[in-house]
Enzyme design. Structure first.
Site: not given
Ligand code: 13P
Ligand code: G3H
Ligand code: ZN
Length: 318
Positions: A49, A81, A189-190, A220-221, A223, A270, A291
């Site tokens: 990103s 991204d 997201h998130g 996207h999104g 997770s 994450r 480590r």
């Molecule tokens: P998540 O936050 O659901 O993992 O989605 C990530 C994403 O869409 C990154 O572009």
């Molecule tokens: O799409 C969102 C991704 O999870 C990237 O998030 O901008 O915090 O790296 P970030």
């Molecule tokens: Zn995304």
């Protein structure tokens, strides 16, 4: 081997699986992506990103390209991204990215009264994405565009979510020439995607697939925010709510069966990384060898990536 994203996604479209698109934010995640893809014999999209680029002062793409040399059989695309502007996409291409997302569905340079980035007009989204596609395609770089709007990059920005319109998706694909199309079907997201039962707009996905049969669709999104990993992270001190909720894997699989070929995952890695790191830090009394903790985080993320490769059907598709 670095390939264009188009190559990876066209194979996935034909054979009805999805390629995991994994966000990398540090060295351990880069290593976890390649070791898992190598073990699972899975193609993979390694995505960075703009904020990960900033955080690493552009070191992450170089790290990806370097690490890939150790795994020459792994076919991967290096993807920007959520590129926020034409200039950002152009810069990524000069850094060696084989694919970029121009996220012109929202205007990152403005904020509304809620502090959210406002949606862009459809015609502006088309114009900007097409401009990026013109320079990218000249260099063999693939382009992803987006129609509709997801939940925010910031978890609070839910107010601007709106679902994709399948007819707009068709017009967008035809006018821009994108190689992959992200459509908003109710994810965000998130870690807090749903307040109650998760429900995706599969009707929007079905209609879009009918109208745009040849362009790989992107989720996207995606997770799943698995409960056991959330519980472990909470147990060792991560301040993540017990109400965190993602997209159940059964719904992700249904999306794949309806034509989704690229699935974006960041949050699950994450949470897993934090859980592995914190558990080790708690158990390893007195040690200040970072480590050990970072390595435990990396192993936890490898398990997540392998699960995704199995579930998305990309395992064994190298
Ligand atoms: P998540 O936050 O659901 O993992 O989605 C990530 C994403 O869409 C990154 O572009
Ligand atoms: O799409 C969102 C991704 O999870 C990237 O998030 O901008 O915090 O790296 P970030
Ligand atoms: Zn995304």
């Amino acid at each position: 081997m670095l390939v264009s994203m188009k190559t990876l996604l066209q194979s996935a479209l034909k054979k009805k699986y999805a390629v995991p698109a994994l966000n990398v934010n540090n060295m351990e995640l880069v290593q976890a992506v390649f070791s898992s893809a190598n073990n699972a014999k899975s193609p993979v999209i390694v995505q960075v990103s703009p904020s990960a680029l900033e955080y690493s002062d552009k070191l992450i793409p170089a790290m990806v390209l370097e690490e890939s040399k150790r795994f020459p059989k792994v076919k991967f695309a290096l993807h920007l991204d959520h590129g926020r502007s034409f200039e950002e996409c152009k810069k990524a291409i000069s850094l060696g990215f084989s694919s970029v997302m121009m996220d012109a569905s929202i205007n990152y340079s403005k904020k509304d009264s809620h502090g959210n980035h406002p949606a862009r007009k459809f015609s502006d989204n088309v114009r900007l994405t097409k401009k990026v596609a013109a320079i990218a395609h000249r260099k063999g770089v693939s382009v992803e565009g987006e129609v509709g709007a997801l939940g925010g990059i910031e978890d609070s920005a839910k107010s601007r979510v709106h679902l994709a319109d399948p007819f707009e998706a068709k017009e967008f694909a035809e006018k821009t020439g994108v190689d992959a199309l992200a459509i908003a079907i109710g994810t965000s997201h998130g870690a807090y995607k749903f307040k109650s039962t998760p429900k995706l707009a599969f009707n929007v996905l079905r209609e879009t697939r009918k109208l745009v049969p040849r362009i790989p669709l992107v989720l996207h999104g995606a997770s799943s925010v698995p409960k056991p990993i959330v519980q472990k992270a909470r147990k060792y001190g991560l301040n993540i709510g017990a109400n965190a909720k993602g997209v159940p894997m059964s719904q992700v699989k249904k999306a794949i069966s309806l034509g989704v070929c690229k699935i974006n995952i960041d949050t699950d890695a994450r949470i897993a990384f934090a859980a592995g790191f914190l558990e080790k830090a708690k158990q390893d009394k007195g040690s200040v060898d970072l480590r050990k903790y970072l390595g435990a985080g990396r192993s936890a993320v490898e398990k997540v990536y392998l699960d995704k490769m199995r579930a998305f059907g990309s395992k064994g598709k190298l």
